[in-house]
Design a protein around this motif. Sequence first.
Motif, mmCIF file in Angstrom:
data_model
loop_
_atom_site.group_PDB
_atom_site.id
_atom_site.type_symbol
_atom_site.label_atom_id
_atom_site.label_comp_id
_atom_site.label_asym_id
_atom_site.label_seq_id
_atom_site.Cartn_x
_atom_site.Cartn_y
_atom_site.Cartn_z
ATOM 1 N N LYS A 1 -46.464 21.337 5.947
ATOM 2 C CA LYS A 1 -45.610 20.526 5.078
ATOM 3 C C LYS A 1 -44.567 19.752 5.877
ATOM 4 N N ARG A 2 -43.945 20.412 6.828
ATOM 5 C CA ARG A 2 -42.876 19.762 7.581
ATOM 6 C C ARG A 2 -43.391 18.539 8.334
ATOM 7 N N TYR B 1 -44.068 15.707 5.701
ATOM 8 C CA TYR B 1 -42.833 15.071 5.243
ATOM 9 C C TYR B 1 -42.268 14.153 6.331
ATOM 10 N N TYR C 1 -38.343 11.871 1.810
ATOM 11 C CA TYR C 1 -39.188 12.677 2.681
ATOM 12 C C TYR C 1 -38.435 13.228 3.891
ATOM 13 N N LYS D 1 -36.798 16.296 2.625
ATOM 14 C CA LYS D 1 -37.754 17.395 2.529
ATOM 15 C C LYS D 1 -38.037 17.999 3.913
ATOM 16 N N ALA D 2 -38.151 17.121 4.917
ATOM 17 C CA ALA D 2 -38.418 17.606 6.278
ATOM 18 C C ALA D 2 -37.246 18.403 6.826
#
Length: 492
Positions: free
Chosen positions: A225-226, A229, A256, A259-260
């Motif tokens: 995910k990281r 993002y 984004y 989120k990261a």
Amino acid sequence: MKKTFYLILSAVILLSSCKDFLTLVPKGSKVVTTVEDVKSELVGYWSACAYYRIPILSYGSASNLSLPFYNDVNTHLAIYSDDMDMLAFNNHQDISAKVMTTYYQDVKWKSLDLSSSMWSAAYCSIGFMNAVIDDLSGMSPTVEERETIIGEARLIRAWNLMKLLQFFAPLDNDSLGVPLNLSSSDIEPHPRSPQSTLYDFIEKEVEEVLSYSAAPQQWNIFYRKRFMYSFLADMYLFKASTAAAEDDDWERAEYYSSKALSGSEIEESKSVLRSLFAKDAFDISPDNSYCAVRLVTTRSNNIGAQYTGIWGKDNAQQPSAELWALYSDTDLRKAAWFAEGEEEDLKVTYIAKPAYESDEIGDLTILYRTAEMYLINCEAKCRMGRTVEAAEMLRAFREKRIEGYDGTIGDNVLQEVLDERRRELCFENGIRWLDMKRLGISCTRRGYSDKQTDMETYTLEANDYRFALPIPTGIEIDYNNIEQNPGWTTFE
């Protein structure tokens, strides 16, 4: 685009750690018949990036599997930027005639070696991922197997495509994107697709993979995910300055990058800042504490190695006066990423980012540091008119970088953020070069000439045609008749 043929496959057993799987050696050609075989293809790709170059047949000659960024490419991009002193370049005793040949191309921003290296590496990766995806399509994997394999392959393919757009597409011409081929069985040449079409494709690819539910496996590097993002934050930051720009690009860049940043750390000490870029031991770290990917490998380089390359174990290249002047005396980055020395009884400052601390380590690639996401978030807020929030974020960031920082932020918050990007992200994967491109930054510098004159003044205008790297001749221009970027009529 002409089909790339893959003649080898790693015959591997998936082991318990990232470091272990990269030690596996290809065993020759093998028919892909099982899901484990397809998984092994992906493992072999990362092994090639880390330990050795695996030759594959591409355009009738041997090419290599690799990310588009490695020390030789980063060497070119460092010289392309305005962050290095061009007149101090050949002071080091190990700067060879071969390295100077590279310099003579790069100092005038006309390197065919750079464009060929990046183009070949990116398209070989894209073609290989097409083969992985096509191989799995005829099998019956579990949901977990499908998502972890296809997710990794689609992300590698999309990320390489984005990097081609950033480096090769002119900012102001939507029609001049890059070729896209999504099938390993398609052998027909492909024209350049519009940038807007390609960005839309990349966006949908990453967003679909983000919807997958399978947890990443230990061998997954991009399927996390990281990384996803961060990938999207990087894309929207750059896309906002192109002919494909849309009204919500900055909003998406902020979303984004936020989120990261969730659960990530920013380096807060000189030792951590230095050790992150120190090549002291092999390391493959997806979801590192301070970055999405950290890859320290034993692969060798030609112009970017620790002895014959430009870095010379922290005692070769020097920063430009303009870059050096941006750092305050108590900035931790001065001691972490630069080294003091003497030349002819004069004190000089050397670049030590990356820092070589082992003779056995040849290359280091770091993708998407937390600090980069933080500064993308700051810039996005400025671009959307939220300068008070951006200033507070920047103030908090500087408290982690400057001892005794008094909280001062200038009136032009956006320029303060852009200056911080330059301090923080210098010599990292061409980030400064891309900032110069998207921000319309010109450069005039003195450098050595390969002609009879000793030195010349070289000028790169804002929005100069050279900001879009040339499509490689021979590979594409001659063979597949792809339209060249405007302005590239000579390489003299």
